[in-house]
Design a protein around this motif. Structure first.
Motif, PDB file in Angstrom:
ATOM      1  N   THR A  38       0.855  -1.183   0.000  1.00  0.00           N
ATOM      2  CA  THR A  38       0.000   0.000   0.000  1.00  0.00           C
ATOM      3  C   THR A  38       0.891   1.232   0.000  1.00  0.00           C
ATOM      4  OG1 THR A  38      -1.700  -1.197   1.227  1.00  0.00           O
ATOM      5  CG2 THR A  38      -1.853   1.214   1.223  1.00  0.00           C
ATOM      6  N   TYR A  40       1.366   5.385   0.284  1.00  0.00           N
ATOM      7  CA  TYR A  40       0.841   6.636   0.838  1.00  0.00           C
ATOM      8  C   TYR A  40       1.708   7.787   0.338  1.00  0.00           C
ATOM      9  CZ  TYR A  40      -1.481   3.463   4.091  1.00  0.00           C
ATOM     10  OH  TYR A  40      -2.239   2.460   4.632  1.00  0.00           O
ATOM     11  N   GLU A  45      -3.540   7.547   1.166  1.00  0.00           N
ATOM     12  CA  GLU A  45      -3.404   6.305   0.406  1.00  0.00           C
ATOM     13  C   GLU A  45      -3.721   6.555  -1.067  1.00  0.00           C
ATOM     14  OE1 GLU A  45      -5.390   1.874   0.152  1.00  0.00           O
ATOM     15  OE2 GLU A  45      -5.455   2.924   2.074  1.00  0.00           O
ATOM     16  N   GLY A  47      -2.990   3.800  -3.504  1.00  0.00           N
ATOM     17  CA  GLY A  47      -3.145   2.520  -4.181  1.00  0.00           C
ATOM     18  C   GLY A  47      -2.111   1.516  -3.726  1.00  0.00           C
ATOM     19  N   GLN A  48      -2.029   0.424  -4.493  1.00  0.00           N
ATOM     20  CA  GLN A  48      -1.066  -0.630  -4.197  1.00  0.00           C
ATOM     21  C   GLN A  48      -0.100  -0.778  -5.367  1.00  0.00           C
ATOM     22  OE1 GLN A  48      -3.407  -4.112  -3.166  1.00  0.00           O
ATOM     23  NE2 GLN A  48      -3.191  -3.581  -1.008  1.00  0.00           N
ATOM     24  N   LYS A  70       3.337  -3.175   3.789  1.00  0.00           N
ATOM     25  CA  LYS A  70       2.855  -4.498   3.391  1.00  0.00           C
ATOM     26  C   LYS A  70       2.986  -5.412   4.600  1.00  0.00           C
ATOM     27  CE  LYS A  70       3.402  -8.101  -0.101  1.00  0.00           C
ATOM     28  NZ  LYS A  70       2.048  -8.121  -0.617  1.00  0.00           N
TER      29      LYS A  70
END
Length: 102
Positions: A38, A40, A45, A47-48, A70
């Motif tokens: 993830t 930031y 946030e 996304g991944q 993670k």
């Protein structure tokens, strides 16, 4: 002649001032090994991994804080400036495992 020099000094002073205050937008792809962390940006946030996001810098000396998280891996933080490359790859370090006493 002195008037011409003075005009150039004012001109370049304005150019420097404007460039220092210009907002810089950079599209950056953030990748991690392993993927799926993830991401930031300045605490928000986005996304991944892998993820492409737009970073906004409020001048050439501004910085953006990113963090990747993670499960089972250490949180990784980086400070980026407007000169960041188009692709940033981050190697995640495994979290220290706790051994519980029986």
């Amino acid at each position: 002649m002195n008037e011409r020099r003075s005009s150039w000094a004012v001109f370049w002073g304005l150019v420097w001032t404007i460039s220092a205050c210009t907002t810089v937008h950079r599209s950056v792809t953030l990748e991690s090994d392993p993927p799926g962390a993830t991401v930031y940006v300045n605490g928000e946030e986005v996304g991944q991994t892998p993820v492409t996001t737009e970073l906004v810098f409020k001048g050439k000396k501004d910085q953006v804080e990113i963090a990747l998280e993670k499960e089972l891996y250490q949180r990784t933080e980086r400070t980026l400036d407007p000169e960041v490359s188009d692709v940033l790859r981050v190697e995640l370090e495994p979290a220290e495992r706790r051994v519980e006493d029986d």
